[in-house]
Scaffold this motif. Structure first.
Motif, PDB file in Angstrom:
ATOM      1  N   GLN A 109      16.026 -28.651  51.654  1.00  0.00           N
ATOM      2  CA  GLN A 109      16.146 -28.578  53.098  1.00  0.00           C
ATOM      3  C   GLN A 109      17.574 -28.947  53.502  1.00  0.00           C
ATOM      4  OE1 GLN A 109      13.756 -27.585  55.203  1.00  0.00           O
ATOM      5  NE2 GLN A 109      12.134 -27.393  53.664  1.00  0.00           N
ATOM      6  N   ARG A 110      17.875 -28.752  54.783  1.00  0.00           N
ATOM      7  CA  ARG A 110      19.173 -29.148  55.314  1.00  0.00           C
ATOM      8  C   ARG A 110      18.962 -29.835  56.653  1.00  0.00           C
ATOM      9  NH1 ARG A 110      23.979 -24.870  54.513  1.00  0.00           N
ATOM     10  NH2 ARG A 110      25.053 -26.799  55.037  1.00  0.00           N
ATOM     11  N   TYR A 111      20.011 -30.462  57.137  1.00  0.00           N
ATOM     12  CA  TYR A 111      19.957 -31.035  58.479  1.00  0.00           C
ATOM     13  C   TYR A 111      20.081 -29.906  59.494  1.00  0.00           C
ATOM     14  CZ  TYR A 111      20.285 -35.796  56.715  1.00  0.00           C
ATOM     15  OH  TYR A 111      20.013 -36.985  56.089  1.00  0.00           O
ATOM     16  N   VAL A 112      19.228 -29.975  60.509  1.00  0.00           N
ATOM     17  CA  VAL A 112      19.150 -28.917  61.517  1.00  0.00           C
ATOM     18  C   VAL A 112      19.335 -29.542  62.893  1.00  0.00           C
ATOM     19  CG1 VAL A 112      17.714 -27.088  62.500  1.00  0.00           C
ATOM     20  CG2 VAL A 112      17.578 -27.598  60.047  1.00  0.00           C
ATOM     21  N   TYR A 113      19.992 -28.808  63.780  1.00  0.00           N
ATOM     22  CA  TYR A 113      20.197 -29.288  65.140  1.00  0.00           C
ATOM     23  C   TYR A 113      18.948 -29.042  65.975  1.00  0.00           C
ATOM     24  CZ  TYR A 113      21.922 -29.616  69.917  1.00  0.00           C
ATOM     25  OH  TYR A 113      22.079 -29.947  71.233  1.00  0.00           O
ATOM     26  N   TYR A 114      18.465 -30.115  66.640  1.00  0.00           N
ATOM     27  CA  TYR A 114      17.310 -30.031  67.531  1.00  0.00           C
ATOM     28  C   TYR A 114      17.773 -30.329  68.954  1.00  0.00           C
ATOM     29  CZ  TYR A 114      14.320 -30.015  63.396  1.00  0.00           C
ATOM     30  OH  TYR A 114      13.715 -29.685  62.215  1.00  0.00           O
ATOM     31  N   PRO A 115      17.703 -29.338  69.848  1.00  0.00           N
ATOM     32  CA  PRO A 115      18.195 -29.551  71.219  1.00  0.00           C
ATOM     33  C   PRO A 115      17.497 -30.693  71.945  1.00  0.00           C
ATOM     34  CG  PRO A 115      17.823 -27.217  70.796  1.00  0.00           C
ATOM     35  CD  PRO A 115      17.235 -27.956  69.633  1.00  0.00           C
ATOM     36  N   GLU A 116      16.195 -30.898  71.699  1.00  0.00           N
ATOM     37  CA  GLU A 116      15.486 -31.958  72.405  1.00  0.00           C
ATOM     38  C   GLU A 116      15.984 -33.341  72.012  1.00  0.00           C
ATOM     39  OE1 GLU A 116      12.688 -30.570  69.041  1.00  0.00           O
ATOM     40  OE2 GLU A 116      14.281 -29.798  70.334  1.00  0.00           O
ATOM     41  N   TYR A 117      16.498 -33.458  70.774  1.00  0.00           N
ATOM     42  CA  TYR A 117      17.042 -34.735  70.328  1.00  0.00           C
ATOM     43  C   TYR A 117      18.569 -34.782  70.432  1.00  0.00           C
ATOM     44  CZ  TYR A 117      12.396 -35.185  68.258  1.00  0.00           C
ATOM     45  OH  TYR A 117      11.043 -35.250  68.068  1.00  0.00           O
ATOM     46  N   VAL A 118      19.188 -33.631  70.633  1.00  0.00           N
ATOM     47  CA  VAL A 118      20.644 -33.499  70.726  1.00  0.00           C
ATOM     48  C   VAL A 118      21.331 -34.109  69.499  1.00  0.00           C
ATOM     49  CG1 VAL A 118      22.579 -33.575  72.348  1.00  0.00           C
ATOM     50  CG2 VAL A 118      20.272 -33.921  73.184  1.00  0.00           C
ATOM     51  N   GLN A 119      20.786 -33.838  68.337  1.00  0.00           N
ATOM     52  CA  GLN A 119      21.388 -34.319  67.103  1.00  0.00           C
ATOM     53  C   GLN A 119      20.833 -33.537  65.927  1.00  0.00           C
ATOM     54  OE1 GLN A 119      18.955 -38.291  67.630  1.00  0.00           O
ATOM     55  NE2 GLN A 119      19.890 -38.295  65.614  1.00  0.00           N
ATOM     56  N   CYS A 120      21.492 -33.717  64.785  1.00  0.00           N
ATOM     57  CA  CYS A 120      21.074 -33.039  63.561  1.00  0.00           C
ATOM     58  C   CYS A 120      20.306 -34.016  62.680  1.00  0.00           C
ATOM     59  CB  CYS A 120      22.294 -32.515  62.793  1.00  0.00           C
ATOM     60  SG  CYS A 120      23.242 -31.250  63.668  1.00  0.00           S
ATOM     61  N   PHE A 121      19.123 -33.630  62.270  1.00  0.00           N
ATOM     62  CA  PHE A 121      18.382 -34.429  61.300  1.00  0.00           C
ATOM     63  C   PHE A 121      17.278 -33.575  60.700  1.00  0.00           C
ATOM     64  CE2 PHE A 121      16.433 -35.325  65.396  1.00  0.00           C
ATOM     65  CZ  PHE A 121      15.074 -35.169  65.141  1.00  0.00           C
ATOM     66  N   SER A 122      16.556 -34.147  59.755  1.00  0.00           N
ATOM     67  CA  SER A 122      15.434 -33.466  59.119  1.00  0.00           C
ATOM     68  C   SER A 122      14.159 -34.198  59.484  1.00  0.00           C
ATOM     69  CB  SER A 122      15.611 -33.434  57.592  1.00  0.00           C
ATOM     70  OG  SER A 122      16.654 -32.564  57.229  1.00  0.00           O
ATOM     71  N   LEU A 123      13.191 -33.492  60.006  1.00  0.00           N
ATOM     72  CA  LEU A 123      11.923 -34.093  60.377  1.00  0.00           C
ATOM     73  C   LEU A 123      11.113 -34.414  59.127  1.00  0.00           C
ATOM     74  CD1 LEU A 123      10.928 -31.774  63.359  1.00  0.00           C
ATOM     75  CD2 LEU A 123      11.817 -34.105  63.487  1.00  0.00           C
ATOM     76  N   LEU A 124      10.470 -35.580  59.138  1.00  0.00           N
ATOM     77  CA  LEU A 124       9.651 -35.968  57.991  1.00  0.00           C
ATOM     78  C   LEU A 124       8.551 -34.954  57.726  1.00  0.00           C
ATOM     79  CD1 LEU A 124       9.186 -39.843  58.293  1.00  0.00           C
ATOM     80  CD2 LEU A 124      10.522 -38.574  56.627  1.00  0.00           C
ATOM     81  N   ASN A 131       1.016 -37.425  56.498  1.00  0.00           N
ATOM     82  CA  ASN A 131       0.107 -38.445  55.965  1.00  0.00           C
ATOM     83  C   ASN A 131      -0.015 -38.412  54.449  1.00  0.00           C
ATOM     84  OD1 ASN A 131      -0.568 -39.967  58.188  1.00  0.00           O
ATOM     85  ND2 ASN A 131      -2.364 -38.737  58.721  1.00  0.00           N
ATOM     86  N   SER A 132       0.869 -37.675  53.779  1.00  0.00           N
ATOM     87  CA  SER A 132       0.885 -37.702  52.317  1.00  0.00           C
ATOM     88  C   SER A 132       1.545 -38.992  51.850  1.00  0.00           C
ATOM     89  CB  SER A 132       1.651 -36.500  51.775  1.00  0.00           C
ATOM     90  OG  SER A 132       3.028 -36.565  52.160  1.00  0.00           O
ATOM     91  N   PHE A 133       1.464 -39.260  50.534  1.00  0.00           N
ATOM     92  CA  PHE A 133       2.060 -40.475  49.989  1.00  0.00           C
ATOM     93  C   PHE A 133       3.567 -40.503  50.230  1.00  0.00           C
ATOM     94  CE2 PHE A 133       4.219 -42.665  46.468  1.00  0.00           C
ATOM     95  CZ  PHE A 133       3.658 -43.938  46.589  1.00  0.00           C
ATOM     96  N   GLY A 134       4.208 -39.361  50.031  1.00  0.00           N
ATOM     97  CA  GLY A 134       5.655 -39.294  50.255  1.00  0.00           C
ATOM     98  C   GLY A 134       6.021 -39.524  51.710  1.00  0.00           C
ATOM     99  N   PHE A 135       5.231 -38.959  52.613  1.00  0.00           N
ATOM    100  CA  PHE A 135       5.492 -39.124  54.038  1.00  0.00           C
ATOM    101  C   PHE A 135       5.380 -40.592  54.443  1.00  0.00           C
ATOM    102  CE2 PHE A 135       4.313 -39.368  58.470  1.00  0.00           C
ATOM    103  CZ  PHE A 135       5.084 -38.402  59.084  1.00  0.00           C
TER     104      PHE A 135
END
Length: 295
Positions: A109-124, A131-135
């Motif tokens: 995956q990569r960091y993506v720009y989200y207008p609602e957050y006005v920043q770049c990040f990756s959603l869990l 709700n998986s173990f990794g999450f």
């Protein structure tokens, strides 16, 4: 411990400068109706996302280290803290943050720009199944342990240091040393209180969100601010930027050496500027007319 606390403004200062610079692309997007602008470049978006994740958490860690080491030095003045061990701990945690910030690349995956957050990040939710173990593991470590947990030892250390300041008494030949000790402790207490004022709302927000998640409500608390996410951005992003912007003012106010150094450098720069201007406007050497004999 004196050697450790003597250098305490340096690393927080670097974090403050970096945080302030990271706020610039966000501010530009906010004032441009949340258009990506600089975030439209994938590489810049990746660099910004990684740096923000590291800096926002490392600054909290530094506040905790400074508060705890100062409290230990106050209550155990003859106990020498290992500067090397603390620096190794700080370096190891910084490496851990780098590894965590690059998790999206491990998941293709990569960091993506989200207008609602006005920043770049990756959603869990995009990195791990909900709700998986990794999450759950990533959420607990990345949010609760690193972002929420440090607040409690920081506030405890701040309270203990404030108690020492209140009970300090300057006597005879120890008056000068006690005054310096009290001033240094007061500076760190104010530094810690600034962190608390700007970060307690964000920590409370994350705690309520965690309760929502663990109760199976699927982030219902977060979605009451759905859409533009003004409330979320104000207390989790803007507060961090304001904290970073206020710290340099605190350093300058409380540290005489910093004020003296700043004035000296400003004076030297002013003198050099004036010298360069005088050299730049110096008239060319006057040419002498040759006589007939010299021709």
């Amino acid at each position: 411990s004196s050697g450790i606390n003597a250098e305490w403004p340096l690393r927080p200062g670097i974090n403050d400068i970096t945080t302030s610079l990271l706020m610039l692309p966000m501010s530009m997007s906010y004032f441009s109706t949340r258009q990506p602008l600089l975030f439209s470049h994938p590489v810049l978006c990746d660099v910004w996302g990684i740096t923000w994740n590291i800096i926002s958490r490392y600054s909290i860690f530094l506040v905790a280290v400074l508060s705890i080491t100062r409290t230990i030095s106050l209550y155990l003045p003859f106990r020498k803290l290992s500067r090397r061990c603390i620096l190794v701990l700080m370096s190891a945690y910084l490496l851990l943050l780098v590894l965590q910030a690059t998790v999206p690349y491990w998941r293709a995956q990569r960091y993506v720009y989200y207008p609602e957050y006005v920043q770049c990040f990756s959603l869990l939710g995009e990195l791990f199944q909900y709700n998986s173990f990794g999450f759950i593991t990533f959420y607990v470590i990345f949010i609760q342990v690193e972002y929420i947990a440090p607040l409690f030892p920081i506030l405890i250390s701040c309270g203990l240091s404030a108690k020492v300041i209140k009970s300090m008494r300057m006597q005879s030949h120890e008056a000068s040393f006690a005054a310096r000790r009290r001033a240094a402790t007061l500076t760190i207490v104010i530094f810690t209180l600034l962190y608390a004022v700007f970060n307690i709302p964000a920590v409370a927000y994350e705690i309520i969100g965690a309760v929502d998640m663990y109760s199976g409500n699927s982030y219902n608390f977060f979605y009451w601010d759905a859409g533009h996410r003004y409330f979320r951005n104000m207390i989790t992003v803007l507060s961090i930027g304001l904290n970073a912007a206020s710290n340099p003012a605190l350093y300058f106010w409380r540290m005489r050496a910093m004020r003296t150094t700043t004035r000296l450098k400003f004076s030297v720069m002013t003198q050099l500027s004036r010298a360069n201007e005088s050299v730049g406007v110096r008239p060319p050497p006057k040419q002498r007319n040759l006589t007939c004999s010299e021709i």
